[in-house]
Motif scaffolding. Structure first.
Motif, PDB file in Angstrom:
ATOM      1  N   TYR A 109       2.907   2.894  -1.657  1.00 36.05           N
ATOM      2  CA  TYR A 109       2.172   2.285  -2.657  1.00 36.05           C
ATOM      3  C   TYR A 109       0.361   3.067  -2.348  1.00 36.05           C
ATOM      4  N   HIS A 110       0.014   3.811  -1.825  1.00 35.99           N
ATOM      5  CA  HIS A 110      -0.505   4.553  -1.445  1.00 35.99           C
ATOM      6  C   HIS A 110      -0.897   5.640  -2.288  1.00 35.99           C
ATOM      7  N   LYS A 114      -4.323   1.211  -7.492  1.00 38.21           N
ATOM      8  CA  LYS A 114      -3.860   0.063  -8.331  1.00 38.21           C
ATOM      9  C   LYS A 114      -5.354  -0.566  -9.660  1.00 38.21           C
ATOM     10  N   GLY A 238      -4.840   8.898  -3.527  1.00 34.41           N
ATOM     11  CA  GLY A 238      -4.922   7.757  -2.126  1.00 34.41           C
ATOM     12  C   GLY A 238      -3.566   7.668  -1.127  1.00 34.41           C
ATOM     13  N   ARG A 244      -4.318   2.971  -1.777  1.00 35.72           N
ATOM     14  CA  ARG A 244      -4.694   3.548  -2.950  1.00 35.72           C
ATOM     15  C   ARG A 244      -5.999   3.423  -3.576  1.00 35.72           C
TER      16      ARG A 244
END
Length: 613
Positions: A109-110, A114, A238, A244
């Motif tokens: 998810y980095h 977001k 990220g 993120r």
């Protein structure tokens, strides 16, 4: 992990003694940039200018001024990136295929920005004229944003996945721009925004643009990363920042970097351009005024505690040198995975980056041959010149790894010695006579236009290089003195050039004819004619800068004893590069003398820069 905004970074660096506050009143026009350059040259700290003239925002300079400080800023994520490289996992491929990151030592998810509802950058509004008006050099055409993060999205595939974040020159005052309503957008060829601009032109649509300034330091580095087309820089930010990247939706506009310090929103009309420049650039010359796209500015936002980061560029080395060194650390080990057979590629900063590439590669086409000569090297050279921004190179020197397994491109003196000991000028020169070069390079035949030469060397040593000017050297009228730059390289001062753009110089052809029947240069396979031979020979960086920023291979390479066989040009005697300043070249950057004196005064006892300059 990592700094989420510039305020966290500044606070931490100051606490650790890596940042200096300067409370003296200094002008963003010329003075602050001159201070930043001097402190960079001294290897000094980051600088926070708290009292700039006619400006309500503190200015942050020299943040990335040393490689050690840059590594420190990203200390939380470098180990993970290096482990990926060591494991032969290409971190850039993860940007395109994020699920592959599940195999890596950090969370996928980095890589994915977001969406957030709160954005500090949208707390306040201002205008272009109220932003810091940084003018770096006396002949600059106006104020420029020098660390912009220019964000665009594909019109055909909107969204983060096909976005581009690039560091392109943004002029916010001067020329014919309507005050507070227009800003120049200068981008060079082979830049990601070009694909989005081309889409807008094809569709006849406006291209939306957001310009972020500040925010997480990883965003600034991501904006200068030479990522392959289609790999979003937001994902790399990220990855490097260890978190993120938060992006906020803004109705009617592109997403904004929530933690940025400033955001300029606007549109580019694909049918319109305006004059942009001049601007003192990283080759050490002014890039001149040309028509470029511009942004019709709709809004300017900033956070309440906004800090304005900036840099200045000029003849290398400058702060962008540290950028380049850091990028090489991250990407250098991946080069062999991109072009088979390549061991190393070095874009030489002292020569302005794009003008000169050095490479080491394999020569394995005929491994059983009793003597090597360039074959696979030429295939690899063409592949290198087909890779993104490497395609802008003018000179590519490439050597065979098998001849010297310990040879490295960053040992520039040893590399030139190795090549010049082996090069056969009758066979080892390979020209592209009408090609593209760096937009900022004025040595060519026009804007973005010039030529290239590959110099490939393989096989046994052919000659011993000389290190002293030949005794009793006879020089043609108007030439001299001579000085040794490096073993095998002789600089000879020449008369002022009157050469026209795209033309060869009869004076240089006569110079070569003068030596056609004279054997004067034993041990010197390369001669550089220049305006000041003692200067060119005084330091390695001087030789690199003069030779490769002031010459265009197709028009400025000559030879003694030339011949053409089957359309292949070569020479039996020394190769001659004419690196004199030509009438059509851009002016060299020079500091304003009065500003220089004022900066010197800041370093006296009790001054804010005492001990630094």
């Amino acid at each position: 992990m990592g700094y989420r905004n510039l305020q966290e970074c500044v606070s931490d660096l100051e606490r650790r003694g890596m940042l200096l506050r300067i409370d003296a009143q200094l002008d963003p026009r010329l003075e602050i940039g001159a201070v930043q350059r001097r402190v960079y040259q001294a290897g000094g700290p980051a600088l926070l200018f708290t009292n700039p003239v006619n400006c309500n925002f503190p200015l942050l300079g020299n943040l990335f001024g040393t490689l050690e400080r840059t590594r420190f800023i990203f200390r939380d994520s470098l180990a993970d990136i290096r482990r990926l490289v060591d494991a032969k996992i290409n971190p850039f491929s993860l940007i395109k295929h994020p699920l592959d990151a599940l195999k890596a030592p950090f969370a996928a998810y980095h890589l994915l920005p977001k969406t957030v509802s709160h954005a500090p950058v949208l707390e306040c509004r201002t205008s272009l004229s109220n932003l810091p008006q940084i003018v770096s050099w006396p002949k600059d055409g106006g104020a420029f944003i020098t660390l912009p993060q220019v964000y665009t999205e594909s019109l055909a595939k909107p969204g983060f996945g096909a976005s581009n974040l690039g560091m392109y020159r943004v002029q916010i005052s001067g020329n014919t721009y309507a005050a507070d309503r227009q800003a120049g957008l200068h981008y060079q060829i082979q830049r990601g925004i070009g694909a989005h601009h081309a889409e807008a032109i094809e569709r006849g649509d406006l291209l939306r643009v957001n310009i972020f300034v500040g925010g997480a330091p990883s965003m600034t580095v991501a904006a200068v990363m030479p990522l392959p087309e289609g790999m979003p820089e937001l994902s790399f930010a990220g990855l490097l920042g260890g978190h993120r990247i938060p992006m906020a939706r803004l109705p009617g506009h592109l997403p904004v970097s929530a933690e940025a310090d400033f955001c300029i929103c606007g549109v580019v009309d694909p049918a319109k351009t305006l004059p942009e420049g001049p601007f003192g650039d990283h080759l050490g010359y002014y890039s001149l005024t040309h028509d470029f796209p511009f942004i019709q500015v709709e809004a300017v936002y900033h956070r309440r505690d906004a800090i304005w980061p900036f840099t200045t560029v000029g003849r290398p080395p400058q702060e962008d040198t540290s950028f380049g060194a850091f990028i090489h650390e991250l990407t250098g080990p991946l080069i062999p995975t991109v072009v088979n057979g390549v061991k190393e590629v070095h874009a030489v900063d002292a020569a302005g980056v794009h003008p000169l590439l050095l490479a080491v590669a394999s020569e394995r086409y005929v491994p059983y041959a009793p003597e090597r000569h360039p074959q696979e090297l030429l295939t690899i050279a063409n592949a290198i010149l087909g890779q993104g921004q490497l395609s802008l190179a003018k000179y590519l020197f490439i050597a065979a790894h098998e001849d010297a397994p310990g040879l490295h491109t960053h040992d520039i003196v040893a590399f030139f010695r190795h090549v010049l000991e082996r090069a056969d000028w009758r066979a080892d020169l390979h020209f592209q006579t009408a090609s593209t070069i760096d937009t900022l390079d004025y040595s060519g035949t026009g804007l973005n236009e010039g030529s290239k030469v590959v110099i490939a060397a393989a096989g046994p040593k052919r000659r011993t290089l000389a290190t002293e000017v030949p005794a009793g050297l006879e020089l043609p009228p108007g030439f001299g003195p001579a000085a040794v730059c490096l073993p095998g390289i002789l600089a000879i001062q020449g008369p002022r050039s009157g050469q026209g753009r795209g033309e060869c110089d009869p004076a240089m052809e006569e110079f070569c004819r003068f030596y056609a029947e004279r054997e004067c240069f034993d041990g010197f396979p390369l001669i550089v004619t220049c305006d000041d031979s003692p200067f060119a020979a005084a330091a390695l960086n001087n030789f690199l800068w003069v030779t490769f920023t002031r010459s265009n291979p197709a028009t400025d390479i000559y030879g003694i004893g030339v011949s053409t066989r089957a359309k292949h040009w070569g020479c039996r005697g020394p190769l001659v590069i004419d690196a004199r300043v030509k009438p059509f070249h851009a002016p060299v950057l020079e500091d304003d003398p009065e500003v220089k004196r004022k900066v010197e005064a800041l370093g006296v006892n009790g001054g804010p820069l005492e001990g630094l300059i």
